[in-house]
Design a protein around this motif. Sequence first.
Motif, PDB file in Angstrom:
ATOM      1  N   ILE A 195       6.587   4.845   7.839  1.00  0.00           N
ATOM      2  CA  ILE A 195       5.551   4.861   8.355  1.00  0.00           C
ATOM      3  C   ILE A 195       4.067   4.427   7.362  1.00  0.00           C
ATOM      4  O   ILE A 195       3.720   2.913   8.160  1.00  0.00           O
ATOM      5  N   ASN A 196       4.028   4.813   6.153  1.00  0.00           N
ATOM      6  CA  ASN A 196       2.677   4.085   4.942  1.00  0.00           C
ATOM      7  C   ASN A 196       3.371   2.616   4.541  1.00  0.00           C
ATOM      8  O   ASN A 196       2.078   2.397   4.663  1.00  0.00           O
ATOM      9  N   MET A 197       4.318   2.026   4.625  1.00  0.00           N
ATOM     10  CA  MET A 197       4.597   1.068   4.540  1.00  0.00           C
ATOM     11  C   MET A 197       3.835  -0.404   5.296  1.00  0.00           C
ATOM     12  O   MET A 197       2.583  -0.611   4.301  1.00  0.00           O
ATOM     13  N   GLY A 198       3.374  -0.090   6.729  1.00  0.00           N
ATOM     14  CA  GLY A 198       2.426  -1.571   7.360  1.00  0.00           C
ATOM     15  C   GLY A 198       0.997  -0.630   6.836  1.00  0.00           C
ATOM     16  O   GLY A 198       0.032  -2.194   6.362  1.00  0.00           O
ATOM     17  N   ALA A 199       0.690   0.490   6.897  1.00  0.00           N
ATOM     18  CA  ALA A 199      -0.903   0.582   6.342  1.00  0.00           C
ATOM     19  C   ALA A 199      -0.550  -0.251   4.437  1.00  0.00           C
ATOM     20  O   ALA A 199      -2.490  -0.134   4.995  1.00  0.00           O
ATOM     21  N   MET A 200      -0.036   0.544   3.329  1.00  0.00           N
ATOM     22  CA  MET A 200      -0.613   0.095   2.639  1.00  0.00           C
ATOM     23  C   MET A 200      -0.557  -1.669   2.210  1.00  0.00           C
ATOM     24  O   MET A 200      -1.960  -1.355   1.126  1.00  0.00           O
ATOM     25  N   VAL A 201       0.216  -1.952   3.205  1.00  0.00           N
ATOM     26  CA  VAL A 201       0.095  -3.699   2.789  1.00  0.00           C
ATOM     27  C   VAL A 201      -1.115  -4.405   3.067  1.00  0.00           C
ATOM     28  O   VAL A 201      -2.117  -4.664   2.736  1.00  0.00           O
ATOM     29  N   ALA A 202      -2.068  -3.564   4.788  1.00  0.00           N
ATOM     30  CA  ALA A 202      -2.699  -4.060   5.976  1.00  0.00           C
ATOM     31  C   ALA A 202      -3.970  -2.702   4.868  1.00  0.00           C
ATOM     32  O   ALA A 202      -4.742  -4.516   4.160  1.00  0.00           O
ATOM     33  N   PHE A 203      -4.171  -2.416   3.782  1.00  0.00           N
ATOM     34  CA  PHE A 203      -4.933  -1.906   3.110  1.00  0.00           C
ATOM     35  C   PHE A 203      -5.093  -2.515   1.859  1.00  0.00           C
ATOM     36  O   PHE A 203      -6.153  -3.398   1.493  1.00  0.00           O
ATOM     37  N   VAL A 204      -4.434  -3.552   1.413  1.00  0.00           N
ATOM     38  CA  VAL A 204      -3.686  -4.166  -0.275  1.00  0.00           C
ATOM     39  C   VAL A 204      -5.119  -5.614   0.451  1.00  0.00           C
ATOM     40  O   VAL A 204      -5.885  -6.234  -0.118  1.00  0.00           O
ATOM     41  N   VAL A 205      -4.604  -6.777   2.111  1.00  0.00           N
ATOM     42  CA  VAL A 205      -5.303  -7.565   2.030  1.00  0.00           C
ATOM     43  C   VAL A 205      -6.605  -7.435   2.655  1.00  0.00           C
ATOM     44  O   VAL A 205      -6.758  -8.007   2.091  1.00  0.00           O
ATOM     45  N   LEU A 206      -7.166  -5.982   2.819  1.00  0.00           N
ATOM     46  CA  LEU A 206      -8.594  -5.990   3.604  1.00  0.00           C
ATOM     47  C   LEU A 206      -8.870  -5.863   1.961  1.00  0.00           C
ATOM     48  O   LEU A 206     -10.098  -6.386   2.316  1.00  0.00           O
ATOM     49  N   HIS A 207      -8.744  -5.050   0.514  1.00  0.00           N
ATOM     50  CA  HIS A 207      -9.002  -5.007  -0.594  1.00  0.00           C
ATOM     51  C   HIS A 207      -9.442  -7.274  -0.677  1.00  0.00           C
ATOM     52  O   HIS A 207     -10.657  -7.440  -1.773  1.00  0.00           O
ATOM     53  N   VAL A 208      -8.586  -7.998  -0.533  1.00  0.00           N
ATOM     54  CA  VAL A 208      -8.822  -9.171  -0.858  1.00  0.00           C
ATOM     55  C   VAL A 208      -9.934 -10.040   0.084  1.00  0.00           C
ATOM     56  O   VAL A 208     -10.152 -10.525  -0.485  1.00  0.00           O
ATOM     57  N   SER A 209      -9.425  -9.527   1.055  1.00  0.00           N
ATOM     58  CA  SER A 209     -10.352  -9.937   2.086  1.00  0.00           C
ATOM     59  C   SER A 209     -11.903  -9.577   1.769  1.00  0.00           C
ATOM     60  O   SER A 209     -13.082 -10.679   1.695  1.00  0.00           O
ATOM     61  N   VAL A 210     -12.643  -9.023   1.101  1.00  0.00           N
ATOM     62  CA  VAL A 210     -13.713  -8.480   0.604  1.00  0.00           C
ATOM     63  C   VAL A 210     -14.135  -9.516  -0.540  1.00  0.00           C
ATOM     64  O   VAL A 210     -15.249 -10.327  -0.455  1.00  0.00           O
ATOM     65  N   ILE A 211     -13.384  -9.954  -1.747  1.00  0.00           N
ATOM     66  CA  ILE A 211     -13.349 -10.813  -2.297  1.00  0.00           C
ATOM     67  C   ILE A 211     -13.433 -11.337  -2.515  1.00  0.00           C
ATOM     68  O   ILE A 211     -14.609 -12.419  -2.287  1.00  0.00           O
ATOM     69  N   VAL A 212     -12.449 -12.561  -0.815  1.00  0.00           N
ATOM     70  CA  VAL A 212     -12.577 -14.012  -0.556  1.00  0.00           C
ATOM     71  C   VAL A 212     -14.363 -13.623  -0.174  1.00  0.00           C
ATOM     72  O   VAL A 212     -14.312 -14.506  -0.126  1.00  0.00           O
ATOM     73  N   HIS A 213     -14.034 -13.148   1.036  1.00  0.00           N
ATOM     74  CA  HIS A 213     -15.531 -12.816   1.821  1.00  0.00           C
ATOM     75  C   HIS A 213     -16.986 -13.134   0.884  1.00  0.00           C
ATOM     76  O   HIS A 213     -17.299 -14.029   1.248  1.00  0.00           O
ATOM     77  N   TYR A 214     -16.548 -11.869   0.039  1.00  0.00           N
ATOM     78  CA  TYR A 214     -17.944 -11.503  -0.135  1.00  0.00           C
ATOM     79  C   TYR A 214     -18.955 -12.551  -1.725  1.00  0.00           C
ATOM     80  O   TYR A 214     -19.710 -13.396  -1.763  1.00  0.00           O
ATOM     81  N   VAL A 215     -17.145 -12.659  -2.707  1.00  0.00           N
ATOM     82  CA  VAL A 215     -18.017 -13.273  -3.668  1.00  0.00           C
ATOM     83  C   VAL A 215     -16.764 -14.973  -3.756  1.00  0.00           C
ATOM     84  O   VAL A 215     -18.290 -15.759  -4.623  1.00  0.00           O
ATOM     85  N   LEU A 216     -15.940 -15.235  -3.059  1.00  0.00           N
ATOM     86  CA  LEU A 216     -15.557 -16.461  -3.866  1.00  0.00           C
ATOM     87  C   LEU A 216     -16.489 -17.376  -2.507  1.00  0.00           C
ATOM     88  O   LEU A 216     -16.929 -18.366  -2.406  1.00  0.00           O
TER      89      LEU A 216
END
Length: 462
Positions: free
Chosen positions: A372-393
């Motif tokens: 169960i957890n693997m898909g959500a954990m990977v998606a959450f990691v990408v979510l954090h990356v998307s914040v950095i890319v969208h707002y900072v970069l």
Amino acid sequence: MRPQESIEQFGYRQELRRGVGLADLVFYGLVFMVPIAPFAIFGLVYARSGGMPVLAYLVGMVALLFTASSYAQMVKAFPLSGSVYNYAGRGIAPPVGFLTGWMVLLDYILVPGLLYLVAAIAMHDIVPALPVWAWLVGFVAVNMAINLRGIRMTVRLTRVMIIAELVVLALFLLVGIWALLQGKGQGFSLAPLFNPDTFSWPVVFAAVSVAVLSFLGFDGISMLVEESTGGSEQVGRAMRLALVLAGVLFIAQVWVAALLVPDAGGLLKGGDTGTAFYDAAAVAGGDWLRHITSAATALSWGLANTLVAQVAVSRLLYAMARDRQLPSFLARVSVRHSVPANAIVLVSALSVGLGVWMATRDDGVDLLSSLINMGAMVAFVVLHVSVIVHYVLRNGSGAWWPHLVAPLAGMAILIFVVINANVMAQVVGLVWLGVGALVLLALYALGRRPTLGGVRAGADRL
């Protein structure tokens, strides 16, 4: 809702009905997480954490508060259904969004099947005259009928269900604390929070990888942003409130249960982890409390949790289908009830098929739980990356805490959780990602490359 949050700016029509307030969202998140979720997995978390389940749940709550912060930032930028699929696709690039949505589908599709199966097995034990598959089909049929009536019907019923769960939880806590005051169990101690004899970070994070299952669902609140009366700010606030409330409830119940475990040594060595919480309830109040807690688990997992899980996954399928990344029939909305009816029916059918199949396996519950957890954990990691890319970069934000520090901290914790997760879950996660990559290549070959409304030209290139 703020005017600038109109979804028309992204090329979509407002088809879903807005009528969900802050309290509704918090209730929805709590029901999805299930206030008494640790009842079912307490023994496993206790054993894997070396007798420190409170620490496992505390670390899990902190990790997901960082994730909730990133959700709040991305839902503010893109107030659309589809959750992390939309945030990664718009924050990084549409192909990344597709793969992220594909990964979270692993979680969302499997979760209802697991919940229905656990509930059906529990009810079969109470009423053995009905087979497991019959209970499972019954639970699915009831939830499908409710969800097809519209989101307001779902919200009203979830309020009733969560009150019932909280009553059972309050009863357990009151009886459990009274029992401890009477000298039952091991007495009050800090051992469930920290035990120097068994503590190590790999042990704790291995337990967190299981405990975090109780928290999954808070992110489902973001799926309702197009139906929220207060838009993105209301959704972000609701996610944080639901997480903190659930975390406090989880910590309280596992702390009391850990102090009442009748055979702590045997449980740590791999005893019957499936009945550990009910064994603790029996120590506190006798068989009557054991039966109440086990029946509450069955009904909350089989009706309340699966009801909102079905809502979340149907909205994800709807969001991906209207972007032509899944079959278009999943994007059709019921004119009468303003819900993605075809997606709801498909999710129900998948839950029946998966649940009945797993019911034939002796390791069905364990197998599903490990995946169960693997898909959500990977998606959450990408979510954090998307914040950095969208707002900072991309936009040069100078708000370092919400747009850089918090996402990096959340990523670090989640990556450590993934590393210490079950090996089978890691393998299946990689296989599922590989299948998603093949589907993405097929979409490109068919001339249906992922595109998202409102994404500027060139932003879809990796």
